[in-house]
Design an enzyme around this catalytic site. Structure first.
Site, PDB file in Angstrom:
ATOM      1  CB  THR A  13      -5.806  13.182   2.424  1.00  0.00           C
ATOM      2  OG1 THR A  13      -4.432  12.841   2.230  1.00  0.00           O
ATOM      3  CG2 THR A  13      -6.208  14.199   1.375  1.00  0.00           C
ATOM      4  CB  SER A  53      -2.224   6.847   6.674  1.00  0.00           C
ATOM      5  OG  SER A  53      -1.686   7.092   5.401  1.00  0.00           O
ATOM      6  CB  SER A  54       3.379   7.551   6.369  1.00  0.00           C
ATOM      7  OG  SER A  54       2.965   7.703   5.036  1.00  0.00           O
ATOM      8  CB  THR A  84      -5.637   6.498   1.195  1.00  0.00           C
ATOM      9  OG1 THR A  84      -4.523   7.263   0.731  1.00  0.00           O
ATOM     10  CG2 THR A  84      -6.894   7.339   1.126  1.00  0.00           C
ATOM     11  CD  GLN A 265       7.477 -11.388  -4.548  1.00  0.00           C
ATOM     12  OE1 GLN A 265       7.571 -10.934  -5.674  1.00  0.00           O
ATOM     13  NE2 GLN A 265       8.512 -11.911  -3.908  1.00  0.00           N
TER      14      GLN A 265
END
EC number: 3.5.1.1
Length: 328
Positions: A13, A53-54, A84, A265
């Site tokens: 971004t 970034s994905s 991010t 988790q």
């Protein structure tokens, strides 16, 4: 090149411009409407293929590491522009790949593009450059909003808030306000050996998150796959089902010498095998405790160790060692 910084743009971004938004072509385009950036001691390198970034992956991590190796002696520090969503993964991976680091490598990004009103990008970018050029921090860090974080301790915790990152189990390395305050007592020691870069990662792993009512038969398909390592995300302090079928699944993984890493988790806290009965069986089944490591650090550390072609026993031992400040 005294006090010069190499800025490496991977995408994300922060460097998007125009309408509709599209990746910038070079540093001149990025800084066009921000003259305050023109005089900063920055050389610019743009990755051949900028990615969201994905789409970040281990091949790109290795490519970044090779750039750092090639340019290491030419600069006092490095700033990496990054999306991010997977920034914590990249920072963690680089912390394992870059051995004996004595210069700052700072990843930064933004929730809003630099070209947009009310963007957080300009502040993040300026601060990252200033820290990389003025402070000799021998770590891979993330600079976001008002905090400097150890990269392999960081986690993205908010998709929209400007305070998008946290360091759940380790104090921040620096706080940014009117002044930049570095917590030098929290920073890693300077290495005595020469900087080097590891050039292999193995991503043949899978992340399994347990949940109430999970069907172990689906998990058993893993036993016939080519998986070389498993990240097992468990409850609380590392608690897992005590059912016979689940324990048999883990026993088969042990027989096949597939390392299993137990990661909680929970955002904060630590895996403590044996604290509750629900985790006691994991000890005899050679499940490795990640202690207070993040999921991102655990995944990339396992990729790193598998990439070194370590034996099952060596991985058992090495994973529990503190390699880059990732474990308390």
């Amino acid at each position: 090149m005294k006090n010069r910084i190499l800025l490496i743009n991977t995408g994300g971004t922060i460097g998007m411009i125009g309408e509709p938004l599209q990746p910038s072509k070079d540093w001149k385009e990025i800084t066009k409407n921000h003259p305050i950036l023109w005089d900063f001691p920055v050389d610019y390198y743009q990755m051949e293929n900028l990615v969201d970034s994905s789409d970040m992956n281990p091949d790109i991590w290795l490519e970044i590491a090779k750039i750092l190796k090639k340019e290491y002696e030419n600069y006092d520090g490095f700033v990496i522009l990054h999306g991010t969503d997977t920034m914590s993964y990249t920072a963690s991976a680089l912390s394992f790949l870059c051995k004996n680091l004595s210069k700052p490598i700072i990843l930064t990004g933004s929730q809003v593009p630099l070209a947009k009103p009310r963007s957080d990008a300009l502040q993040n970018l300026i601060t990252a450059i200033q820290i990389a050029s003025q402070y000799k921090i021998p770590e891979v860090c993330i600079l976001f909003r008002d905090n400097l974080l150890r990269g392999n301790r960081s986690k993205k915790i908010d998709a929209t808030n400007y305070f998008g990152f946290s360091s759940p189990n380790y104090p921040v390395l620096g706080e940014i306000g009117a002044e930049i305050k570095i917590s030098w007592d929290k920073i890693l020691s300077f290495p005595k050996e020469k900087f080097q870069v590891e050039e292999n990662l193995c991503s043949d792993i899978i992340v399994l998150e347990i949940f109430p009512g999970m069907n172990i038969e689906f998990y058993n398909t893993i036993l016939n796959s080519s998986i070389k390592g498993i990240i097992l995300k468990t409850f609380g302090n590392g608690n897992a089902p005590t059912s016979l079928c689940f324990l048999e699944f883990l026993k088969e993984l042990q027989k096949k010498k597939i390392p299993v890493i137990n990661v909680t988790q929970c955002i904060r806290g630590s895996v403590e095998h044996g604290k509750y009965a629900a985790s006691h069986n994991l000890i005899s089944l050679a499940v490795i405790s990640s202690k207070d490591m993040t999921t991102e650090a655990s995944i990339t550390k396992l990729m790193y160790l598998l990439g070194k072609n370590y034996s099952y026993e060596d991985i058992q031992e090495a994973f529990q060692k503190n390699l880059a400040g990732e474990i308390s």
